[in-house]
Design a protein around this motif. Sequence first.
Motif, PDB file in Angstrom:
ATOM      1  N   GLU A  64      17.190 -42.086  -0.686  1.00  0.00           N
ATOM      2  CA  GLU A  64      15.737 -42.272  -0.704  1.00  0.00           C
ATOM      3  C   GLU A  64      15.148 -42.052   0.684  1.00  0.00           C
ATOM      4  O   GLU A  64      14.055 -41.476   0.828  1.00  0.00           O
ATOM      5  CB  GLU A  64      15.368 -43.666  -1.214  1.00  0.00           C
ATOM      6  N   ASP A  70      14.867 -38.345   1.227  1.00  0.00           N
ATOM      7  CA  ASP A  70      13.818 -37.791   0.383  1.00  0.00           C
ATOM      8  C   ASP A  70      12.437 -38.146   0.932  1.00  0.00           C
ATOM      9  O   ASP A  70      11.517 -37.317   0.921  1.00  0.00           O
ATOM     10  CB  ASP A  70      13.969 -38.304  -1.048  1.00  0.00           C
ATOM     11  N   ARG A  71      12.278 -39.372   1.424  1.00  0.00           N
ATOM     12  CA  ARG A  71      11.008 -39.776   2.022  1.00  0.00           C
ATOM     13  C   ARG A  71      10.714 -38.965   3.288  1.00  0.00           C
ATOM     14  O   ARG A  71       9.557 -38.607   3.550  1.00  0.00           O
ATOM     15  CB  ARG A  71      11.036 -41.264   2.357  1.00  0.00           C
ATOM     16  N   ALA A 106      11.675 -35.905   3.918  1.00  0.00           N
ATOM     17  CA  ALA A 106      11.244 -34.574   3.479  1.00  0.00           C
ATOM     18  C   ALA A 106       9.804 -34.624   2.959  1.00  0.00           C
ATOM     19  O   ALA A 106       9.002 -33.716   3.224  1.00  0.00           O
ATOM     20  CB  ALA A 106      12.188 -34.041   2.408  1.00  0.00           C
ATOM     21  N   ASP A 107       9.469 -35.678   2.239  1.00  0.00           N
ATOM     22  CA  ASP A 107       8.114 -35.825   1.705  1.00  0.00           C
ATOM     23  C   ASP A 107       7.086 -35.962   2.821  1.00  0.00           C
ATOM     24  O   ASP A 107       5.923 -35.574   2.665  1.00  0.00           O
ATOM     25  CB  ASP A 107       8.048 -37.036   0.775  1.00  0.00           C
ATOM     26  N   ARG A 154      11.301 -30.704   8.052  1.00  0.00           N
ATOM     27  CA  ARG A 154      11.944 -29.552   7.440  1.00  0.00           C
ATOM     28  C   ARG A 154      13.379 -29.337   7.918  1.00  0.00           C
ATOM     29  O   ARG A 154      14.071 -28.463   7.404  1.00  0.00           O
ATOM     30  CB  ARG A 154      11.099 -28.291   7.695  1.00  0.00           C
ATOM     31  N   SER A 158      18.346 -34.658  -3.470  1.00  0.00           N
ATOM     32  CA  SER A 158      17.338 -33.873  -4.187  1.00  0.00           C
ATOM     33  C   SER A 158      16.790 -32.849  -3.191  1.00  0.00           C
ATOM     34  O   SER A 158      15.787 -33.091  -2.506  1.00  0.00           O
ATOM     35  CB  SER A 158      16.220 -34.783  -4.706  1.00  0.00           C
ATOM     36  N   LYS A 159      17.480 -31.736  -3.093  1.00  0.00           N
ATOM     37  CA  LYS A 159      17.133 -30.747  -2.067  1.00  0.00           C
ATOM     38  C   LYS A 159      15.801 -30.080  -2.385  1.00  0.00           C
ATOM     39  O   LYS A 159      15.483 -29.805  -3.536  1.00  0.00           O
ATOM     40  CB  LYS A 159      18.244 -29.704  -1.956  1.00  0.00           C
ATOM     41  N   ARG A 160      15.055 -29.832  -1.313  1.00  0.00           N
ATOM     42  CA  ARG A 160      13.741 -29.222  -1.455  1.00  0.00           C
ATOM     43  C   ARG A 160      13.741 -27.833  -0.826  1.00  0.00           C
ATOM     44  O   ARG A 160      14.400 -27.600   0.190  1.00  0.00           O
ATOM     45  CB  ARG A 160      12.676 -30.087  -0.773  1.00  0.00           C
ATOM     46  N   ASP A 161      12.966 -26.947  -1.426  1.00  0.00           N
ATOM     47  CA  ASP A 161      12.832 -25.613  -0.856  1.00  0.00           C
ATOM     48  C   ASP A 161      12.236 -25.711   0.538  1.00  0.00           C
ATOM     49  O   ASP A 161      11.296 -26.491   0.781  1.00  0.00           O
ATOM     50  CB  ASP A 161      11.919 -24.744  -1.735  1.00  0.00           C
ATOM     51  N   VAL A 199      13.647 -26.892   3.203  1.00  0.00           N
ATOM     52  CA  VAL A 199      14.204 -27.989   4.006  1.00  0.00           C
ATOM     53  C   VAL A 199      15.683 -27.729   4.245  1.00  0.00           C
ATOM     54  O   VAL A 199      16.434 -27.422   3.312  1.00  0.00           O
ATOM     55  CB  VAL A 199      14.026 -29.357   3.305  1.00  0.00           C
ATOM     56  N   TYR A 212      19.396 -29.200   5.557  1.00  0.00           N
ATOM     57  CA  TYR A 212      20.115 -30.474   5.631  1.00  0.00           C
ATOM     58  C   TYR A 212      21.440 -30.266   6.372  1.00  0.00           C
ATOM     59  O   TYR A 212      22.521 -30.294   5.765  1.00  0.00           O
ATOM     60  CB  TYR A 212      20.385 -31.011   4.223  1.00  0.00           C
TER      61      TYR A 212
END
Length: 308
Positions: free
Chosen positions: A45, A48-49, A51-52, A56, A83-86, A88, A90
């Motif tokens: 979490e 994910d936060r 990234a939100d 990047r 939960s990988k984001r476009d 970004v 890691y």
Amino acid sequence: MAAAGLPDKVASRADLPGEVTIWEVGPRDGLQNEKSVVDLDVKLEFIDRLADAGLRTIEATSFVHPKWVPQLADAADLLAGLSKRDGVRYPVLVPNERGLDRALESGVTNIAIFASATETFAQKNLNRTLDSQFEMFDPVVSRARAAGLEVRGYVSMVFGDPWEGPVPVDQVVTVGRRLLDMGCSQLSLGDTIGVATPGQVEAIISAFGSPEALAVHFHDTYGQALANTLAALQCGVSTVDASAGGLGGCPYAESATGNLATEDLVWMLDGLGLSHGVDLNKLADTSAWMATRLGRPSPSRVVQALRG
């Protein structure tokens, strides 16, 4: 008392980069020294936060042997659960070829290796000499590049070593250039014990000749991290490492206060009118949330002001 608002942006100065890349290290460097193991769900979490909030590049974990860093023993599970984001990245830290094997099995696209600028720290941290550390890194970098991975090189103890004292500039440059020549696409210059001052920062960066492949990684032991960051930006560096909420500590110096807080960095960048893509309010909320999970206040002055 909470701060009244966010800083007014001003026109970006000609001696500063127009855009700054923030390399977020909180999930890895920030958490690795925590004595109590943080639950995997909390780590996921947290990332994910981050990234939100607009970050990047988020250094997610490390494949160091669990015996040495128990906090990151869940590296493979964490990467599997992300939960990988476009857009970004890691990246993960790998210490050796076995660490690279595990990273490749987890499908990572960016790795980092961790070198030393001094003989004593190379022996204590890597069980290698200053020179022989490269024998360990060379196959890691060559195999990673052959597999299409980007490789970052960290250099620790750049500005001072608790056993050896001040580190000669030419020694730092020699180590750094060997990593770049080996195939690292970026070099992060680490003030591991937080003793650097702006004049030292300028001297080191100038000695490399070009700042294009350089990043900086400051600890705030003596309260100089932001001043050192500004000095680096004025020298042309445009990638800055930081840790959300100022997480992380330095086990090699008493009273070390950990990494440069990402919120403190963002506040300064906003005031300078420099683009970075991070939502400060969302980031401060994230760090305040994480502080409750760790059971102590965030050391970030900006988090304290905005969410105190």
